[in-house]
Design a protein around this motif. Structure first.
Motif, PDB file in Angstrom:
ATOM      1  N   ARG A  84       4.601  -7.784  -2.079  1.00 14.64           N
ATOM      2  CA  ARG A  84       3.589  -8.544  -2.811  1.00 14.64           C
ATOM      3  C   ARG A  84       4.185  -9.784  -3.472  1.00 14.64           C
ATOM      4  NH1 ARG A  84       2.738  -3.092  -3.888  1.00 14.64           N
ATOM      5  NH2 ARG A  84       0.782  -2.247  -3.125  1.00 14.64           N
ATOM      6  N   TRP A  85       5.457 -10.070  -3.190  1.00 16.98           N
ATOM      7  CA  TRP A  85       6.117 -11.226  -3.787  1.00 16.98           C
ATOM      8  C   TRP A  85       5.369 -12.510  -3.498  1.00 16.98           C
ATOM      9  CZ3 TRP A  85       7.800 -15.555  -1.230  1.00 16.98           C
ATOM     10  CH2 TRP A  85       7.827 -15.483   0.160  1.00 16.98           C
ATOM     11  N   VAL A  86       4.780 -12.604  -2.315  1.00 11.43           N
ATOM     12  CA  VAL A  86       4.122 -13.849  -1.933  1.00 11.43           C
ATOM     13  C   VAL A  86       2.932 -14.138  -2.840  1.00 11.43           C
ATOM     14  CG1 VAL A  86       2.576 -12.796  -0.217  1.00 11.43           C
ATOM     15  CG2 VAL A  86       3.293 -15.183   0.045  1.00 11.43           C
ATOM     16  N   VAL A  87       2.268 -13.073  -3.309  1.00 12.93           N
ATOM     17  CA  VAL A  87       1.144 -13.261  -4.231  1.00 12.93           C
ATOM     18  C   VAL A  87       1.648 -13.863  -5.542  1.00 12.93           C
ATOM     19  CG1 VAL A  87      -0.682 -12.110  -5.517  1.00 12.93           C
ATOM     20  CG2 VAL A  87      -0.128 -11.353  -3.195  1.00 12.93           C
ATOM     21  N   ALA A  88       2.721 -13.268  -6.092  1.00 12.22           N
ATOM     22  CA  ALA A  88       3.307 -13.798  -7.325  1.00 12.22           C
ATOM     23  C   ALA A  88       3.809 -15.226  -7.126  1.00 12.22           C
ATOM     24  CB  ALA A  88       4.447 -12.897  -7.790  1.00 12.22           C
ATOM     25  N   HIS A  89       4.388 -15.483  -5.954  1.00 13.52           N
ATOM     26  CA  HIS A  89       4.933 -16.806  -5.645  1.00 13.52           C
ATOM     27  C   HIS A  89       3.826 -17.860  -5.630  1.00 13.52           C
ATOM     28  CE1 HIS A  89       8.250 -19.261  -4.235  1.00 13.52           C
ATOM     29  NE2 HIS A  89       7.517 -19.716  -3.236  1.00 13.52           N
ATOM     30  N   ILE A  90       2.723 -17.558  -4.965  1.00 10.22           N
ATOM     31  CA  ILE A  90       1.627 -18.517  -4.848  1.00 10.22           C
ATOM     32  C   ILE A  90       0.929 -18.722  -6.191  1.00 10.22           C
ATOM     33  CG2 ILE A  90      -0.635 -18.902  -3.801  1.00 10.22           C
ATOM     34  CD1 ILE A  90       0.441 -17.526  -1.283  1.00 10.22           C
ATOM     35  N   VAL A  91       0.667 -17.616  -6.895  1.00 12.73           N
ATOM     36  CA  VAL A  91      -0.006 -17.718  -8.196  1.00 12.73           C
ATOM     37  C   VAL A  91       0.839 -18.532  -9.177  1.00 12.73           C
ATOM     38  CG1 VAL A  91      -0.778 -16.418 -10.215  1.00 12.73           C
ATOM     39  CG2 VAL A  91      -1.354 -15.613  -7.921  1.00 12.73           C
ATOM     40  N   ALA A  92       2.147 -18.235  -9.208  1.00 13.87           N
ATOM     41  CA  ALA A  92       3.039 -18.976 -10.108  1.00 13.87           C
ATOM     42  C   ALA A  92       3.084 -20.455  -9.739  1.00 13.87           C
ATOM     43  CB  ALA A  92       4.440 -18.378 -10.067  1.00 13.87           C
ATOM     44  N   ALA A  93       3.067 -20.760  -8.432  1.00  8.90           N
ATOM     45  CA  ALA A  93       3.073 -22.166  -8.002  1.00  8.90           C
ATOM     46  C   ALA A  93       1.774 -22.863  -8.400  1.00  8.90           C
ATOM     47  CB  ALA A  93       3.268 -22.241  -6.490  1.00  8.90           C
ATOM     48  N   LEU A  94       0.645 -22.152  -8.290  1.00 11.86           N
ATOM     49  CA  LEU A  94      -0.638 -22.732  -8.692  1.00 11.86           C
ATOM     50  C   LEU A  94      -0.680 -23.019 -10.184  1.00 11.86           C
ATOM     51  CD1 LEU A  94      -3.114 -20.573  -6.551  1.00 11.86           C
ATOM     52  CD2 LEU A  94      -2.460 -22.965  -6.184  1.00 11.86           C
ATOM     53  N   VAL A  95       0.061 -22.234 -10.953  1.00  9.87           N
ATOM     54  CA  VAL A  95       0.163 -22.478 -12.398  1.00  9.87           C
ATOM     55  C   VAL A  95       1.176 -23.590 -12.676  1.00  9.87           C
ATOM     56  CG1 VAL A  95       0.862 -21.472 -14.603  1.00  9.87           C
ATOM     57  CG2 VAL A  95      -0.525 -20.131 -13.001  1.00  9.87           C
ATOM     58  N   LEU A  96       2.268 -23.587 -11.907  1.00 10.89           N
ATOM     59  CA  LEU A  96       3.379 -24.505 -12.159  1.00 10.89           C
ATOM     60  C   LEU A  96       2.975 -25.968 -12.016  1.00 10.89           C
ATOM     61  CD1 LEU A  96       6.469 -25.135 -12.463  1.00 10.89           C
ATOM     62  CD2 LEU A  96       6.605 -24.913  -9.979  1.00 10.89           C
ATOM     63  N   TYR A  97       2.344 -26.330 -10.908  1.00 11.88           N
ATOM     64  CA  TYR A  97       2.142 -27.752 -10.625  1.00 11.88           C
ATOM     65  C   TYR A  97       1.161 -28.426 -11.583  1.00 11.88           C
ATOM     66  CZ  TYR A  97       5.167 -27.322  -6.631  1.00 11.88           C
ATOM     67  OH  TYR A  97       6.272 -27.124  -5.840  1.00 11.88           O
ATOM     68  N   PRO A  98       0.044 -27.797 -11.956  1.00 16.03           N
ATOM     69  CA  PRO A  98      -0.787 -28.438 -12.999  1.00 16.03           C
ATOM     70  C   PRO A  98      -0.048 -28.581 -14.327  1.00 16.03           C
ATOM     71  CG  PRO A  98      -2.045 -26.768 -11.823  1.00 16.03           C
ATOM     72  CD  PRO A  98      -0.614 -26.624 -11.395  1.00 16.03           C
ATOM     73  N   LEU A  99       0.740 -27.560 -14.696  1.00 12.78           N
ATOM     74  CA  LEU A  99       1.522 -27.653 -15.934  1.00 12.78           C
ATOM     75  C   LEU A  99       2.567 -28.758 -15.850  1.00 12.78           C
ATOM     76  CD1 LEU A  99       2.141 -23.889 -16.822  1.00 12.78           C
ATOM     77  CD2 LEU A  99       0.550 -25.481 -17.907  1.00 12.78           C
ATOM     78  N   LEU A 100       3.181 -28.898 -14.671  1.00 10.11           N
ATOM     79  CA  LEU A 100       4.181 -29.951 -14.483  1.00 10.11           C
ATOM     80  C   LEU A 100       3.539 -31.332 -14.627  1.00 10.11           C
ATOM     81  CD1 LEU A 100       7.064 -30.762 -13.730  1.00 10.11           C
ATOM     82  CD2 LEU A 100       6.398 -30.586 -11.312  1.00 10.11           C
ATOM     83  N   ALA A 101       2.357 -31.498 -14.020  1.00 10.75           N
ATOM     84  CA  ALA A 101       1.647 -32.779 -14.131  1.00 10.75           C
ATOM     85  C   ALA A 101       1.271 -33.065 -15.586  1.00 10.75           C
ATOM     86  CB  ALA A 101       0.396 -32.754 -13.259  1.00 10.75           C
TER      87      ALA A 101
END
Length: 218
Positions: free
Chosen positions: A186-203
């Motif tokens: 299930r790592w891919v789920v955590a990976h995608i969710v974290a990335a979806l959170v990461l990029y808006p926060l980075l912007a």
């Protein structure tokens, strides 16, 4: 090695703080490098999903770059923070970044290693079962022929209890590793969710840095 560096940098949050460092020239440069590396991570995701890019790009090479760029970006990102807890946005961004990197490591390396271990153990288990079947077949043939004494004497030269114990241990080990693999898959789920959170926060982090001013500019 890079993940070890990330792990070693994290205790710095408890031992050292430099509140003005993130907005300094060096701190800003570290943050810019980290941001650029994480933006470049999107190249692999795009290459996998856009047909003409997928045909022209080496996905293996891009995956290697994806892994190392994420780990290096995490190192620069942690250095950029100056070990401060002043910004909830920054803390959330760091947490999302670490989840992205660690979940990617699980998928890229640890799961592959578990899969290799399971395959090796299955080969060994097959060898032990073949040996056990041969012994059991030999005993059955001797009993069928009425040579009870030979049947009793033959197995004494073979460590049957050790063989059976080895088969049981391997079956338990394979079962445990397969259960762990199913959980970690299930790592891919955590990976995608974290990335979806990461990029808006980075912007948002970049925007806030520009909006409130860069202290190192004249």
């Amino acid at each position: 090695m890079l993940l070890m560096a990330v792990a070693l940098f994290l205790p710095g949050f408890l031992l050292h703080t430099a509140p003005r460092f993130p907005g300094s020239l060096i701190g800003s440069l570290l943050g810019i490098i980290a941001a650029l590396l994480f933006v470049l991570l999107l190249a692999f995701s795009l290459a996998k999903r856009i047909p003409w890019l997928k045909r022209r790009a080496s996905l293996s090479a891009m995956l290697t770059f994806h892994v190392y760029a994420g780990a290096i970006g995490a190192v620069f990102g942690i250095l950029h923070t100056g070990h401060t807890y002043q910004s909830p946005l920054g803390i959330t961004l760091i947490v999302a970044m670490l989840v992205v990197v660690l979940s990617g490591f699980v998928g890229r390396h640890y799961l592959a290693r578990i899969g290799n271990d399971i395959r090796a153990q299955r080969v060994e288990l097959g060898t032990l079962r073949t040996r056990y079947d041969a012994i059991a077949g030999g005993i059955a043939s001797m009993l069928k022929g009425g040579s009870i004494r030979t049947a009793a004497a033959g197995p004494l030269d073979v460590p049957v209890p050790t063989l059976v114990a080895g088969i049981a241990d391997l079956e338990d080990s394979i079962g445990g590793r397969e259960a762990l693999k199913r959980t970690l898959s299930r790592w891919v789920v955590a990976h995608i969710v974290a990335a979806l959170v990461l990029y808006p926060l980075l912007a948002l982090h970049i925007w806030s840095g520009i909006y409130y001013g860069l202290r190192w500019l004249p």
